[in-house]
Write an enzyme that holds these catalytic residues in place. Structure first.
Site, PDB file in Angstrom:
ATOM      1  N   ASP A  34       0.845  -1.191   0.000  1.00  0.00           N
ATOM      2  CA  ASP A  34       0.000   0.000   0.000  1.00  0.00           C
ATOM      3  C   ASP A  34       0.887   1.250   0.000  1.00  0.00           C
ATOM      4  OD1 ASP A  34      -1.698   2.075   0.604  1.00  0.00           O
ATOM      5  OD2 ASP A  34      -2.556   1.141   2.388  1.00  0.00           O
ATOM      6  N   TYR A  89      -8.654   2.861 -15.208  1.00  0.00           N
ATOM      7  CA  TYR A  89      -8.365   3.388 -16.553  1.00  0.00           C
ATOM      8  C   TYR A  89      -7.974   2.301 -17.566  1.00  0.00           C
ATOM      9  CZ  TYR A  89      -8.821   8.279 -15.021  1.00  0.00           C
ATOM     10  OH  TYR A  89      -9.303   9.489 -14.572  1.00  0.00           O
ATOM     11  N   VAL A 107      -6.280   4.057  -5.844  1.00  0.00           N
ATOM     12  CA  VAL A 107      -5.165   4.613  -5.080  1.00  0.00           C
ATOM     13  C   VAL A 107      -5.442   6.070  -4.689  1.00  0.00           C
ATOM     14  CG1 VAL A 107      -3.751   5.312  -7.073  1.00  0.00           C
ATOM     15  CG2 VAL A 107      -2.640   4.642  -4.949  1.00  0.00           C
ATOM     16  N   ASP A 108      -6.154   6.777  -5.542  1.00  0.00           N
ATOM     17  CA  ASP A 108      -6.531   8.172  -5.286  1.00  0.00           C
ATOM     18  C   ASP A 108      -7.365   8.264  -3.995  1.00  0.00           C
ATOM     19  OD1 ASP A 108      -6.897  10.871  -5.740  1.00  0.00           O
ATOM     20  OD2 ASP A 108      -8.241  10.635  -7.453  1.00  0.00           O
ATOM     21  N   ASN A 165      -7.393  11.822 -11.036  1.00  0.00           N
ATOM     22  CA  ASN A 165      -8.149  12.086 -12.264  1.00  0.00           C
ATOM     23  C   ASN A 165      -8.095  13.588 -12.539  1.00  0.00           C
ATOM     24  OD1 ASN A 165     -10.394  13.392 -10.893  1.00  0.00           O
ATOM     25  ND2 ASN A 165     -10.940  11.337 -10.193  1.00  0.00           N
ATOM     26  N   GLY A 220      -5.652   0.496 -13.252  1.00  0.00           N
ATOM     27  CA  GLY A 220      -6.863   0.126 -12.518  1.00  0.00           C
ATOM     28  C   GLY A 220      -8.088   0.474 -13.341  1.00  0.00           C
TER      29      GLY A 220
HETATM   30  P1  ADP Z   1      -6.206   4.575 -12.617  1.00  0.00           P
HETATM   31  O1  ADP Z   1      -7.507   5.332 -12.660  1.00  0.00           O
HETATM   32  O2  ADP Z   1      -5.011   5.419 -12.998  1.00  0.00           O
HETATM   33  O3  ADP Z   1      -6.276   3.277 -13.348  1.00  0.00           O
HETATM   34  P2  ADP Z   1      -6.481   3.192 -10.052  1.00  0.00           P
HETATM   35  O4  ADP Z   1      -6.345   3.774  -8.686  1.00  0.00           O
HETATM   36  O5  ADP Z   1      -7.801   2.637 -10.441  1.00  0.00           O
HETATM   37  O6  ADP Z   1      -5.980   4.330 -11.052  1.00  0.00           O
HETATM   38  O7  ADP Z   1      -5.400   2.066 -10.234  1.00  0.00           O
HETATM   39  C1  ADP Z   1      -4.030   2.305 -10.417  1.00  0.00           C
HETATM   40  C2  ADP Z   1      -3.244   1.211  -9.714  1.00  0.00           C
HETATM   41  O8  ADP Z   1      -3.162   1.492  -8.312  1.00  0.00           O
HETATM   42  C3  ADP Z   1      -3.870  -0.175  -9.834  1.00  0.00           C
HETATM   43  O9  ADP Z   1      -2.859  -1.094 -10.217  1.00  0.00           O
HETATM   44  C4  ADP Z   1      -4.368  -0.461  -8.416  1.00  0.00           C
HETATM   45  O10 ADP Z   1      -4.295  -1.848  -8.111  1.00  0.00           O
HETATM   46  C5  ADP Z   1      -3.356   0.311  -7.597  1.00  0.00           C
HETATM   47  N1  ADP Z   1      -3.741   0.652  -6.209  1.00  0.00           N
HETATM   48  C6  ADP Z   1      -4.971   0.774  -5.656  1.00  0.00           C
HETATM   49  N2  ADP Z   1      -4.862   1.105  -4.349  1.00  0.00           N
HETATM   50  C7  ADP Z   1      -3.530   1.203  -4.060  1.00  0.00           C
HETATM   51  C8  ADP Z   1      -2.767   1.500  -2.888  1.00  0.00           C
HETATM   52  N3  ADP Z   1      -3.342   1.795  -1.730  1.00  0.00           N
HETATM   53  N4  ADP Z   1      -1.405   1.510  -3.004  1.00  0.00           N
HETATM   54  C9  ADP Z   1      -0.796   1.232  -4.172  1.00  0.00           C
HETATM   55  N5  ADP Z   1      -1.458   0.945  -5.306  1.00  0.00           N
HETATM   56  C10 ADP Z   1      -2.808   0.923  -5.264  1.00  0.00           C
END
Ligand code: ADP
Length: 180
Positions: free
Chosen positions: A16, A131, A39-40, A30, A129
């Site tokens: 994480d 996107y 992750v956002d 975004n 993720g």
């Molecule tokens: P995007 O909209 O750019 O695709 P996402 O947040 O949906 O962004 O996903 C981007 C990546 O971040 C994915 O591989 C997801 O598994 C990962 N992710 C989600 N939560 C966390 C976290 N807490 N720490 C690190 N990576 C994460």
């Protein structure tokens, strides 16, 4: 969870990103900069309202952030001092500039880190993720772009790729091992 690799300015972690105490962590934001899922959402939840307030101030100044661009805020309640928010491209078949926009995310995040004298920076797997950017293709772009940047720029000491899922972690391990 921690796995140091031969190439000493690049590390790979499975876990994480909000837990890291690097100079900066990168957020896959975004274009609204107002927070979202993935992750956002995790970064805003762990970092508290100061990050969102600074994002709103940036929005008021420049009106959001386009794909490939990056902006910086403080880390709020996170251990990391700064959060660099970059907007990944939404995958749309691959012939709409997605590769270059993803490359720009890494380059512009590293540039803004340098401008702020940040020595260690952690990246999530941007765009892979919600996107829907293909993970193998995104990993190749991430590793190649960061390695090229580090080769030409001395001031960043360490880049950490933080993979949340096993598939990404395995893709990155192979790529980094190969080029180490
Ligand atoms: P995007 O909209 O750019 O695709 P996402 O947040 O949906 O962004 O996903 C981007 C990546 O971040 C994915 O591989 C997801 O598994 C990962 N992710 C989600 N939560 C966390 C976290 N807490 N720490 C690190 N990576 C994460």
């Amino acid at each position: 969870m921690y796995n140091e690799l031969n190439s000493n300015r690049i590390e790979l972690i499975k876990g994480d990103i909000t837990k890291l105490d690097t100079g900066a962590i990168v957020n896959a934001a975004n274009s609204s900069l107002l927070g979202g899922g993935g992750v956002d959402g995790a970064i805003h939840k762990a970092g508290g309202k100061r990050i969102l307030e600074e994002c709103i101030a940036i929005r008021n100044r420049q009106g959001g952030c386009n794909a490939g661009e990056a902006v910086i805020t403080s880390g709020g309640l996170l251990k990391a001092r700064f959060v660099i928010h970059t907007v990944g491209p939404i995958w749309n078949g691959g012939n709409n500039g997605e590769d270059m926009l993803l490359e720009n995310c890494y380059i512009n995040s590293l540039k803004i880190a340098e401008e702020n004298h940040i020595k260690t920076i952690a990246f999530p797997n941007i765009s892979t993720g919600v996107y829907r950017f293909p993970k193998d293709r995104a990993a190749g772009i991430a590793v190649r772009t960061v390695m090229n940047y580090l080769r030409e720029n001395e001031s960043i000491e360490k880049v950490i790729f933080v993979c949340f899922d096993e598939e990404n972690h395995s893709l990155y391990s192979k790529l980094i091992d190969k080029s180490a």
